[in-house]
Design an enzyme around this catalytic site. Sequence first.
Site, short mmCIF file in Angstrom:
data_model
loop_
_atom_site.label_atom_id
_atom_site.label_comp_id
_atom_site.label_asym_id
_atom_site.label_seq_id
_atom_site.Cartn_x
_atom_site.Cartn_y
_atom_site.Cartn_z
N GLN A 1 43.53 79.53 82.25
CA GLN A 1 44.83 79.71 81.92
C GLN A 1 45.93 79.17 83.17
O GLN A 1 46.71 78.21 83.06
CB GLN A 1 45.44 81.01 81.51
CG GLN A 1 46.85 81.02 81.19
CD GLN A 1 47.38 82.44 80.97
OE1 GLN A 1 46.75 83.18 81.50
NE2 GLN A 1 48.74 82.39 80.54
N GLY B 1 37.76 78.15 89.16
CA GLY B 1 38.40 78.62 87.88
C GLY B 1 39.46 77.52 87.21
O GLY B 1 40.24 77.91 86.70
N TYR C 1 39.16 96.05 85.94
CA TYR C 1 40.01 94.87 86.77
C TYR C 1 40.87 95.37 87.47
O TYR C 1 40.69 94.53 88.65
CB TYR C 1 40.68 94.34 85.38
CG TYR C 1 41.84 93.26 85.64
CD1 TYR C 1 42.78 93.27 85.76
CD2 TYR C 1 41.07 92.05 85.66
CE1 TYR C 1 43.83 92.22 86.17
CE2 TYR C 1 42.02 90.99 86.29
CZ TYR C 1 43.41 91.04 86.18
OH TYR C 1 44.28 90.09 86.60
N LYS D 1 40.89 94.26 91.47
CA LYS D 1 42.09 93.61 92.11
C LYS D 1 42.41 94.49 93.62
O LYS D 1 42.75 93.70 94.50
CB LYS D 1 43.27 93.70 91.36
CG LYS D 1 43.23 92.70 90.13
CD LYS D 1 43.18 91.37 90.76
CE LYS D 1 42.48 90.29 89.65
NZ LYS D 1 42.22 89.08 90.35
N ASP E 1 34.82 74.60 87.92
CA ASP E 1 34.61 75.74 87.26
C ASP E 1 33.02 75.89 86.64
O ASP E 1 32.38 74.78 86.73
CB ASP E 1 35.49 75.38 85.96
CG ASP E 1 36.02 76.69 85.02
OD1 ASP E 1 37.18 77.15 85.15
OD2 ASP E 1 35.19 77.60 84.60
N ILE E 2 32.88 77.00 85.98
CA ILE E 2 31.25 77.17 85.63
C ILE E 2 31.07 76.46 84.50
O ILE E 2 29.81 76.25 84.21
CB ILE E 2 31.25 78.72 85.49
CG1 ILE E 2 29.80 78.98 85.51
CG2 ILE E 2 31.89 79.22 84.13
CD1 ILE E 2 29.21 80.39 85.48
N ARG E 3 31.85 75.78 83.81
CA ARG E 3 31.56 75.03 82.63
C ARG E 3 32.54 73.88 82.62
O ARG E 3 33.63 73.74 83.38
CB ARG E 3 31.87 75.84 81.31
CG ARG E 3 33.27 76.23 81.01
CD ARG E 3 33.70 77.44 80.52
NE ARG E 3 35.01 77.61 79.84
CZ ARG E 3 36.34 77.39 80.21
NH1 ARG E 3 36.42 77.54 81.52
NH2 ARG E 3 37.16 77.63 79.66
N ASP F 1 28.90 77.57 89.97
CA ASP F 1 29.13 79.01 89.56
C ASP F 1 29.62 79.60 90.80
O ASP F 1 28.92 79.94 91.74
CB ASP F 1 27.82 79.41 89.30
CG ASP F 1 27.63 80.93 88.99
OD1 ASP F 1 26.56 81.31 88.49
OD2 ASP F 1 28.74 81.81 89.09
N LEU G 1 39.54 75.67 85.13
CA LEU G 1 39.79 75.39 83.53
C LEU G 1 40.46 76.40 82.85
O LEU G 1 40.39 76.56 81.70
CB LEU G 1 38.27 74.78 83.00
CG LEU G 1 37.80 73.56 83.67
CD1 LEU G 1 36.47 73.29 82.81
CD2 LEU G 1 38.64 72.49 83.43
C1 VAH Z 1 45.55 90.25 82.29
N1 VAH Z 1 47.14 88.41 82.36
O1 VAH Z 1 46.13 90.63 81.31
C2 VAH Z 1 46.31 89.35 83.21
C3 VAH Z 1 47.14 89.68 84.13
C4 VAH Z 1 49.26 91.55 84.60
C5 VAH Z 1 48.06 90.79 83.44
O2 VAH Z 1 46.35 90.38 85.15
O3 VAH Z 1 44.75 90.89 82.60
#
Ligand code: VAH
Length: 314
Positions: free
Chosen positions: A10, A6, A140, A144, A32-34, A51, A8
């Site tokens: 942030q 990953g 998400y 995590k 990275d994938i691209r 990938d 490329l």
């Molecule tokens: C997001 N920047 O917004 C990430 C992060 C705590 C936020 O996990 O999903």
Amino acid sequence: KVLVTGALGQIGSELVRELAKRYGKENIISSDIRDDLYEKVRPYSTFAIADATNALEVERLIAKYRPDTVYHLAAILSASAEERPLMAWEINMNSLVNVLESSRVHGCSVFVPSSIGAFGPTTPKENTPQVTIQRPTSIYGVTKVAGELLCDYYHYRFGIDTRGVRFPGLISNDTLPGGGTTDYAVDIYYSAIKEGKYSSFLSADTRLDMMYMPDAINAMIKIMEADPSKMKNRNAYNITAMSITPEDIAASIKKFMPEFELTYHEDHMRQAIADSWPDSIDASAAKEEWGFSPEYDLDAMTKDMLDTISKKQK
Ligand code: VAH
């Protein structure tokens, strides 16, 4: 040797540059994938398209370059994940399993980022403890928590050196984030320079933990260089530098740009995600166990963001 997946993204693009500075570019592999942002990492590393959700491609990458440490940053962030939950689960979890499995076979240490997104509405919102209830309501957050548990498992079951932090919102001026709930805190600075105003998709009183990217990069390197015998928590250290609202950022920007104007247009999906996260987390375990210490407060970050972005816009 260090591999960054990953690369490329942030975080990745700035991490690769800092790793090259400390360990020498000949020791850094970025993937990275691209490759459309390949120029960002080319001067600092050997770049390879891969990938991370493909087990064979990950195995080939790690078998070829034999890294001692892998920073696994390939993932889908919270807002994008909520739009495509199953795809986010597959990308975030399959890529993690692939990296952990190849790291087990080749004996690599692994850094995996968690997030304040690993907490949910039933988690204590103020000064959130290092060890507490984790019932996130975003997919998400589910990936995590699953990631934190999987990294713990690989450590206790196979002895793999897995380490990680729970990132707050990260603010940076090199590579734009994609699909995050905290991205407003990046967009606001670019918009301040470009238009002197910004309309926030999170409401004025939405308080979240944030940190400037240089502090995040330092923390990622510091934890991997730390003495493992002192680490009780290992895979999910709470870290943060400030607990702020859109109003706080606007007040800070106004110290440098008095005419700056902040308005609001709520994005219900990202507001719901932000509302399920803590207001402020307790980072004392990271401070005690591996010396975490952020340098940038809100005004120092604002000054550096505005200076750097205005130079780039010229
Ligand atoms: C997001 N920047 O917004 C990430 C992060 C705590 C936020 O996990 O999903």
